[in-house]
Design a protein around this motif. Structure first.
Motif, short mmCIF file in Angstrom:
data_model
loop_
_atom_site.label_atom_id
_atom_site.label_comp_id
_atom_site.label_asym_id
_atom_site.label_seq_id
_atom_site.Cartn_x
_atom_site.Cartn_y
_atom_site.Cartn_z
N GLY A 88 0.82 -1.21 0.00
CA GLY A 88 0.00 0.00 0.00
C GLY A 88 0.85 1.26 0.00
O GLY A 88 2.09 1.20 -0.01
N SER A 89 0.18 2.39 0.02
CA SER A 89 0.89 3.66 -0.19
C SER A 89 1.43 4.28 1.10
O SER A 89 2.14 5.28 1.04
CB SER A 89 -0.04 4.65 -0.88
OG SER A 89 -1.19 4.87 -0.09
N SER A 90 1.12 3.67 2.27
CA SER A 90 1.53 4.31 3.52
C SER A 90 3.02 4.13 3.79
O SER A 90 3.64 3.15 3.34
CB SER A 90 0.73 3.75 4.69
OG SER A 90 1.23 2.48 5.05
N GLU A 91 3.58 5.05 4.56
CA GLU A 91 5.00 4.95 4.92
C GLU A 91 5.25 3.78 5.86
O GLU A 91 6.36 3.27 5.96
CB GLU A 91 5.47 6.25 5.58
CG GLU A 91 5.55 7.39 4.58
CD GLU A 91 6.90 8.07 4.59
OE1 GLU A 91 7.93 7.41 4.78
OE2 GLU A 91 6.91 9.29 4.43
N GLN A 92 4.20 3.34 6.58
CA GLN A 92 4.33 2.17 7.44
C GLN A 92 4.58 0.92 6.60
O GLN A 92 5.32 0.02 6.98
CB GLN A 92 3.06 2.01 8.30
CG GLN A 92 3.19 0.98 9.41
CD GLN A 92 4.07 1.46 10.57
OE1 GLN A 92 4.54 2.59 10.58
NE2 GLN A 92 4.30 0.58 11.53
#
Ligand SMILES: [Fe+2]
Length: 182
Positions: free
Chosen positions: A41-45
């Motif tokens: 996904g696109s999150s930094e996590q």
């Protein structure tokens, strides 16, 4: 082209929103030996921006150790240069944002531009754009970096990219995302 020569599109055969089972003679073999796809996904996590020199960062997306393939987004944050490098494999890139070019060529990549690089190419990536550039890349094989005088500095390959990702995650308490490894 006249309408009579255009091949009529017959697929997809359905617009139904349903999961459909299809015949597969080797379903058991695929189940035992197939490698599932992956999703990041696109999150930094899920994958953080990892510094790559003072003015750039890399968001790692995929590591394939069988084929020395690595995929990522390279972000040059403002006008600047990524060092001269030589490819020992093949690269596919799409420009997502901003713009970039190579000193050796006469084109400029803008959002939507497609770049294909082949073994043996040597070039120097620059962005003249104050907003820099974001490039999606699918890279296969090692890349050798050279200094301003043409002296060899370092080889980067799938192992280098894994180390780059994992060492940053360890230092910043970001969990290693298994989805990046196929
Ligand atoms: Fe390149």
């Amino acid at each position: 082209m006249t309408t009579s020569t255009i091949t009529k599109m017959t697929a997809p055969p359905s617009t139904a929103y349903k999961i459909v089972g299809v015949p597969e003679a080797y379903a058991d073999v695929i189940k035992r030996h197939g490698i599932p796809g992956t999703f990041v996904g696109s999150s930094e996590q899920e994958s953080p921006w990892v510094p790559f020199g003072p003015n750039a960062a890399i968001r790692h997306l995929l590591f394939d150790t069988r084929h020395n393939i690595f995929s990522n987004i390279l972000w040059i944050k403002s006008a600047g240069v990524i060092g001269t490098h030589k490819h020992r494999g093949t690269v596919v890139m799409i420009c997502l944002e901003g713009s970039a070019r190579y000193l050796e060529y006469d084109w400029i990549a803008a959002p939507g531009s497609f770049i294909y690089e082949t073994p043996g190419l040597v070039h120097t990536l620059v962005s003249d754009n104050p907003s820099g550039v974001k490039l999606f890349g699918w890279l296969q094989g090692p890349v050798e970096f050279y200094d301003d005088n043409g002296n060899f500095v370092e080889t980067v390959d799938v192992w280098w990219f894994i180390h780059h990702y994992e060492s940053y995650c360890r230092e910043h308490g970001v969990p290693i995302n298994k989805q990046l490894y196929i």
